[in-house]
Design a protein around this motif. Structure first.
Motif, PDB file in Angstrom:
ATOM      1  N   LEU A   1      -9.242  18.164   5.366  1.00  0.00           N
ATOM      2  CA  LEU A   1      -8.295  17.540   4.440  1.00  0.00           C
ATOM      3  C   LEU A   1      -7.064  17.034   5.203  1.00  0.00           C
ATOM      4  CD1 LEU A   1      -7.472  16.840   1.527  1.00  0.00           C
ATOM      5  CD2 LEU A   1      -6.496  19.144   1.333  1.00  0.00           C
ATOM      6  N   SER A   2      -6.582  17.837   6.157  1.00  0.00           N
ATOM      7  CA  SER A   2      -5.434  17.401   6.974  1.00  0.00           C
ATOM      8  C   SER A   2      -5.778  16.126   7.724  1.00  0.00           C
ATOM      9  CB  SER A   2      -5.063  18.462   8.007  1.00  0.00           C
ATOM     10  OG  SER A   2      -4.577  19.585   7.385  1.00  0.00           O
ATOM     11  N   LEU A   3      -7.011  16.082   8.246  1.00  0.00           N
ATOM     12  CA  LEU A   3      -7.456  14.901   8.995  1.00  0.00           C
ATOM     13  C   LEU A   3      -7.479  13.678   8.073  1.00  0.00           C
ATOM     14  CD1 LEU A   3      -8.543  13.686  11.625  1.00  0.00           C
ATOM     15  CD2 LEU A   3     -10.832  14.412  10.938  1.00  0.00           C
ATOM     16  N   LYS A   4      -8.016  13.848   6.872  1.00  0.00           N
ATOM     17  CA  LYS A   4      -8.076  12.727   5.914  1.00  0.00           C
ATOM     18  C   LYS A   4      -6.673  12.233   5.572  1.00  0.00           C
ATOM     19  CE  LYS A   4     -12.208  13.619   3.200  1.00  0.00           C
ATOM     20  NZ  LYS A   4     -12.684  14.209   1.970  1.00  0.00           N
ATOM     21  N   LYS A   5      -5.757  13.171   5.351  1.00  0.00           N
ATOM     22  CA  LYS A   5      -4.392  12.785   4.973  1.00  0.00           C
ATOM     23  C   LYS A   5      -3.720  12.024   6.116  1.00  0.00           C
ATOM     24  CE  LYS A   5      -2.643  16.753   3.439  1.00  0.00           C
ATOM     25  NZ  LYS A   5      -1.820  17.716   2.685  1.00  0.00           N
ATOM     26  N   ALA A   6      -3.921  12.528   7.339  1.00  0.00           N
ATOM     27  CA  ALA A   6      -3.295  11.882   8.496  1.00  0.00           C
ATOM     28  C   ALA A   6      -3.882  10.482   8.706  1.00  0.00           C
ATOM     29  CB  ALA A   6      -3.498  12.746   9.744  1.00  0.00           C
ATOM     30  N   MET A   7      -5.208  10.357   8.580  1.00  0.00           N
ATOM     31  CA  MET A   7      -5.844   9.044   8.796  1.00  0.00           C
ATOM     32  C   MET A   7      -5.442   8.056   7.705  1.00  0.00           C
ATOM     33  SD  MET A   7      -9.460  10.121  10.432  1.00  0.00           S
ATOM     34  CE  MET A   7     -10.064   8.484  10.482  1.00  0.00           C
ATOM     35  N   ASN A   8      -5.291   8.553   6.500  1.00  0.00           N
ATOM     36  CA  ASN A   8      -4.837   7.687   5.394  1.00  0.00           C
ATOM     37  C   ASN A   8      -3.445   7.139   5.709  1.00  0.00           C
ATOM     38  OD1 ASN A   8      -4.810   6.552   2.776  1.00  0.00           O
ATOM     39  ND2 ASN A   8      -3.851   8.367   1.915  1.00  0.00           N
ATOM     40  N   ARG A   9      -2.548   8.018   6.188  1.00  0.00           N
ATOM     41  CA  ARG A   9      -1.187   7.567   6.519  1.00  0.00           C
ATOM     42  C   ARG A   9      -1.206   6.561   7.669  1.00  0.00           C
ATOM     43  NH1 ARG A   9       0.266  13.673   5.441  1.00  0.00           N
ATOM     44  NH2 ARG A   9       1.100  13.430   3.336  1.00  0.00           N
TER      45      ARG A   9
ATOM     46  N   ILE B   1       6.340   5.881   6.163  1.00  0.00           N
ATOM     47  CA  ILE B   1       5.398   6.693   6.943  1.00  0.00           C
ATOM     48  C   ILE B   1       5.880   6.843   8.380  1.00  0.00           C
ATOM     49  CG2 ILE B   1       3.043   6.773   7.884  1.00  0.00           C
ATOM     50  CD1 ILE B   1       2.146   5.526   5.207  1.00  0.00           C
ATOM     51  N   ASP B   2       5.968   8.101   8.806  1.00  0.00           N
ATOM     52  CA  ASP B   2       6.294   8.419  10.194  1.00  0.00           C
ATOM     53  C   ASP B   2       4.953   8.487  10.929  1.00  0.00           C
ATOM     54  OD1 ASP B   2       6.785   9.703  12.581  1.00  0.00           O
ATOM     55  OD2 ASP B   2       8.154  11.182  11.720  1.00  0.00           O
ATOM     56  N   VAL B   3       4.626   7.398  11.628  1.00  0.00           N
ATOM     57  CA  VAL B   3       3.272   7.297  12.203  1.00  0.00           C
ATOM     58  C   VAL B   3       3.074   8.294  13.348  1.00  0.00           C
ATOM     59  CG1 VAL B   3       3.640   5.391  13.849  1.00  0.00           C
ATOM     60  CG2 VAL B   3       1.434   5.656  12.725  1.00  0.00           C
ATOM     61  N   GLU B   4       4.137   8.586  14.097  1.00  0.00           N
ATOM     62  CA  GLU B   4       4.018   9.578  15.192  1.00  0.00           C
ATOM     63  C   GLU B   4       3.625  10.942  14.607  1.00  0.00           C
ATOM     64  OE1 GLU B   4       4.461   8.715  18.342  1.00  0.00           O
ATOM     65  OE2 GLU B   4       4.875   6.670  17.700  1.00  0.00           O
ATOM     66  N   ARG B   5       4.262  11.274  13.490  1.00  0.00           N
ATOM     67  CA  ARG B   5       3.964  12.547  12.830  1.00  0.00           C
ATOM     68  C   ARG B   5       2.508  12.566  12.347  1.00  0.00           C
ATOM     69  NH1 ARG B   5       7.107  14.962   7.488  1.00  0.00           N
ATOM     70  NH2 ARG B   5       5.461  16.427   6.889  1.00  0.00           N
ATOM     71  N   ALA B   6       2.050  11.440  11.793  1.00  0.00           N
ATOM     72  CA  ALA B   6       0.671  11.373  11.300  1.00  0.00           C
ATOM     73  C   ALA B   6      -0.326  11.468  12.457  1.00  0.00           C
ATOM     74  CB  ALA B   6       0.458  10.085  10.512  1.00  0.00           C
ATOM     75  N   ILE B   7       0.000  10.839  13.587  1.00  0.00           N
ATOM     76  CA  ILE B   7      -0.895  10.909  14.759  1.00  0.00           C
ATOM     77  C   ILE B   7      -0.962  12.359  15.257  1.00  0.00           C
ATOM     78  CG2 ILE B   7      -1.159  10.209  17.191  1.00  0.00           C
ATOM     79  CD1 ILE B   7      -0.032   7.420  16.302  1.00  0.00           C
ATOM     80  N   ALA B   8       0.186  13.030  15.299  1.00  0.00           N
ATOM     81  CA  ALA B   8       0.216  14.439  15.738  1.00  0.00           C
ATOM     82  C   ALA B   8      -0.610  15.301  14.773  1.00  0.00           C
ATOM     83  CB  ALA B   8       1.661  14.933  15.806  1.00  0.00           C
ATOM     84  N   ALA B   9      -0.485  15.030  13.456  1.00  0.00           N
ATOM     85  CA  ALA B   9      -1.244  15.799  12.462  1.00  0.00           C
ATOM     86  C   ALA B   9      -2.748  15.548  12.627  1.00  0.00           C
ATOM     87  CB  ALA B   9      -0.796  15.424  11.052  1.00  0.00           C
TER      88      ALA B   9
ATOM     89  N   SER C   1       0.830  -1.205   0.000  1.00  0.00           N
ATOM     90  CA  SER C   1       0.000   0.000   0.000  1.00  0.00           C
ATOM     91  C   SER C   1       0.861   1.250   0.000  1.00  0.00           C
ATOM     92  CB  SER C   1      -0.895   0.031   1.233  1.00  0.00           C
ATOM     93  OG  SER C   1      -1.988  -0.808   1.038  1.00  0.00           O
ATOM     94  N   ILE C   2       0.359   2.263  -0.656  1.00  0.00           N
ATOM     95  CA  ILE C   2       1.012   3.575  -0.680  1.00  0.00           C
ATOM     96  C   ILE C   2      -0.051   4.608  -0.314  1.00  0.00           C
ATOM     97  CG2 ILE C   2       2.171   5.268  -2.169  1.00  0.00           C
ATOM     98  CD1 ILE C   2       3.398   3.007  -3.695  1.00  0.00           C
ATOM     99  N   ALA C   3       0.281   5.477   0.645  1.00  0.00           N
ATOM    100  CA  ALA C   3      -0.671   6.533   1.042  1.00  0.00           C
ATOM    101  C   ALA C   3      -0.554   7.668   0.039  1.00  0.00           C
ATOM    102  CB  ALA C   3      -0.347   7.020   2.452  1.00  0.00           C
ATOM    103  N   VAL C   4      -1.623   7.902  -0.715  1.00  0.00           N
ATOM    104  CA  VAL C   4      -1.609   8.931  -1.750  1.00  0.00           C
ATOM    105  C   VAL C   4      -2.598  10.039  -1.383  1.00  0.00           C
ATOM    106  CG1 VAL C   4      -2.245   9.385  -4.162  1.00  0.00           C
ATOM    107  CG2 VAL C   4      -0.825   7.423  -3.611  1.00  0.00           C
ATOM    108  N   SER C   5      -2.123  11.287  -1.509  1.00  0.00           N
ATOM    109  CA  SER C   5      -2.988  12.441  -1.232  1.00  0.00           C
ATOM    110  C   SER C   5      -3.179  13.253  -2.501  1.00  0.00           C
ATOM    111  CB  SER C   5      -2.349  13.346  -0.182  1.00  0.00           C
ATOM    112  OG  SER C   5      -2.120  12.646   1.001  1.00  0.00           O
ATOM    113  N   GLY C   6      -4.414  13.290  -2.943  1.00  0.00           N
ATOM    114  CA  GLY C   6      -4.761  14.132  -4.092  1.00  0.00           C
ATOM    115  C   GLY C   6      -4.124  13.691  -5.394  1.00  0.00           C
ATOM    116  N   GLY C   7      -4.532  14.277  -6.467  1.00  0.00           N
ATOM    117  CA  GLY C   7      -3.914  14.002  -7.759  1.00  0.00           C
ATOM    118  C   GLY C   7      -4.812  13.214  -8.694  1.00  0.00           C
TER     119      GLY C   7
END
Ligand code: ATP
Length: 138
Positions: A121-129, A88-96, A60-66
């Protein structure tokens, strides 16, 4: 083996380039499975995982937009950002995710003049990651 070339490109880097047996993406109208010989088309993508099949393995690859563009010779995904499971830096995604959730609450309470759609949108990107990272650990 029945394969095609898949390229995933962002403004920063070539996130992926290789022969695959299939790819599954989430277009604006839902999940799309692309196999070798698919007719050419182009469609925008949602913030969602892109799942790649190589042999019997899935990545899997986390893709945002495009967009995804199916060409005669290859399939190209042009994305704003794309991270492999292992990048994926999961700590960073959890913080986001937490930051976005706080913003959404603040907007709903009218305590802050922050763009609701941007926070969503930030929430969606973080949850996707987080989802892509977590699914790779199963
Ligand atoms: P943050 O608020 O943590 O910066 P963001 O959603 O605003 O997240 P983006 O603008 O989508 O980040 O991405 C900026 C760059 O950082 C891109 O190259 C993206 O691939 C990378 N990136 C963002 N979040 C992560 C993460 N959790 N792990 C790895 N790379 C990330």
């Amino acid at each position: 083996m029945n394969t095609f070339l898949l390229e995933i490109v962002t403004p920063d880097h070539a996130a992926y380039s290789g022969e695959v047996n299939g790819v599954s993406v989430r277009g604006i109208e839902g999940e799309l499975g692309i196999l070798p010989g698919h007719i050419p088309f182009i469609t925008p993508l949602q913030v969602a995982p892109v799942s790649i099949k190589i042999g019997n393995e899935y990545t899997s690859i986390a893709v945002s937009g495009g967009f995804v563009e199916v060409r005669k010779d290859k399939v190209v995904i042009l994305a704003e950002s794309a991270e492999l499971e292992t990048d994926i830096d999961v700590e960073r995604a959890i913080a986001a995710k937490e930051r976005a959730e706080r913003r959404i609450v603040a907007v709903k309470k009218n305590q802050a003049d922050i763009d609701f759609q941007r926070a969503e949108l930030s929430l969606k990107k973080a949850m996707n990651r987080i989802n892509v990272h977590t699914s790779s650990k199963r």
